[in-house]
Scaffold this motif. Structure first.
Motif, PDB file in Angstrom:
ATOM      1  N   ASN A  67      12.464 -18.797 -23.325  1.00  0.00           N
ATOM      2  CA  ASN A  67      11.498 -18.406 -22.200  1.00  0.00           C
ATOM      3  C   ASN A  67      12.567 -17.529 -21.386  1.00  0.00           C
ATOM      4  N   TYR A  68      12.703 -16.255 -21.445  1.00  0.00           N
ATOM      5  CA  TYR A  68      13.350 -15.327 -20.890  1.00  0.00           C
ATOM      6  C   TYR A  68      12.803 -15.078 -19.215  1.00  0.00           C
ATOM      7  N   TYR A  69      11.532 -15.611 -18.995  1.00  0.00           N
ATOM      8  CA  TYR A  69      11.023 -15.543 -17.631  1.00  0.00           C
ATOM      9  C   TYR A  69      11.309 -16.629 -16.718  1.00  0.00           C
ATOM     10  N   SER A  70      11.989 -17.657 -17.333  1.00  0.00           N
ATOM     11  CA  SER A  70      12.544 -18.844 -16.615  1.00  0.00           C
ATOM     12  C   SER A  70      13.296 -18.601 -15.384  1.00  0.00           C
ATOM     13  N   GLY A  72      12.347 -16.730 -12.764  1.00  0.00           N
ATOM     14  CA  GLY A  72      11.428 -15.754 -12.113  1.00  0.00           C
ATOM     15  C   GLY A  72      12.304 -14.510 -11.844  1.00  0.00           C
ATOM     16  N   LEU A  74      12.601 -11.911 -13.880  1.00  0.00           N
ATOM     17  CA  LEU A  74      11.940 -11.002 -14.652  1.00  0.00           C
ATOM     18  C   LEU A  74      10.507 -10.850 -13.920  1.00  0.00           C
ATOM     19  N   MET A  77       4.785 -14.414 -14.994  1.00  0.00           N
ATOM     20  CA  MET A  77       4.383 -14.604 -16.589  1.00  0.00           C
ATOM     21  C   MET A  77       3.612 -15.858 -16.762  1.00  0.00           C
ATOM     22  N   GLU A  81       7.477 -18.582 -15.528  1.00  0.00           N
ATOM     23  CA  GLU A  81       8.742 -18.541 -14.700  1.00  0.00           C
ATOM     24  C   GLU A  81       9.115 -19.658 -13.992  1.00  0.00           C
ATOM     25  N   ASN A  85      14.295 -23.043 -19.669  1.00  0.00           N
ATOM     26  CA  ASN A  85      14.808 -22.070 -21.071  1.00  0.00           C
ATOM     27  C   ASN A  85      15.428 -23.146 -21.710  1.00  0.00           C
TER      28      ASN A  85
END
Length: 186
Positions: A67-70, A72, A74, A77, A81, A85
């Protein structure tokens, strides 16, 4: 986005309808993929059939999701977010999980001969034995027409219930895929 918008305006050269029979006891799914030409074609057009499953879950760590959006940083999502991750397996449900493709990713060579004309209909049959771990109510049958450049030209998707309702159409047997195994199964 502009490429997608321009491609959805291109009229398909074939419409695809999936039919089927399904024996819930043996879990044998017999599929018909019928392509009806909407325009003249020439070249190596191919056909394939994929089986996917929705709502796939598991508790093993291999079901966890990076989870690269963890956190927030980025942006937003869809709530990811706010999740850690990796997202724990128990919180994940996967859709459109590929289970099988027949005969292969490239499709059946010259499925429509070297040319076909508007109105011609071609039907191919595929046989799958679904694994007991797959939820047949979440299975989708996807008939695929691949153009002469190797790109997917058009598809038709149906649940097993929809395909059974459409009716099975006898055609040319492409391949029986009864020896399905899962890669990287936890």
């Amino acid at each position: 986005e502009s490429n997608v918008l321009s491609q959805v305006q291109v009229a398909p050269k074939a419409f695809v309808v999936n039919g089927a029979t399904f024996d819930s006891g043996t879990r044998v799914l017999t599929v018909s993929v019928t392509a009806t030409m909407q325009a003249n074609i020439s070249g190596n057009y191919r056909i394939a059939c994929a089986i996917t499953e929705d709502s796939v879950t598991g508790t093993a760590s291999t079901y966890a999701q990076h989870n690269y959006y963890s956190g927030g940083s980025l942006g937003v999502m869809g709530g990811f977010e706010s999740l850690p991750n990796p997202v724990p397996a128990a919180q994940m449900s996967y859709n459109s999980v590929a289970r099988a493709i027949t005969p292969n990713f490239a499709g059946l060579t010259n499925a429509f001969g070297t040319s076909a004309t508007t109105g011609q209909t071609f039907t191919y049959n595929f046989v799958y034995t679904l694994l007991s771990t797959w939820d047949s109510s979440q299975i989708h049958i996807i008939g695929i027409v691949i153009d002469s450049t190797g790109k997917i030209h058009n598809t038709g998707s149906a649940t097993i219930a929809e395909a059974v309702s459409n009716g099975f159409v006898p055609g040319t047997l492409v391949q029986s895929t009864s020896g399905i195994t899962e890669a990287n199964q936890p």
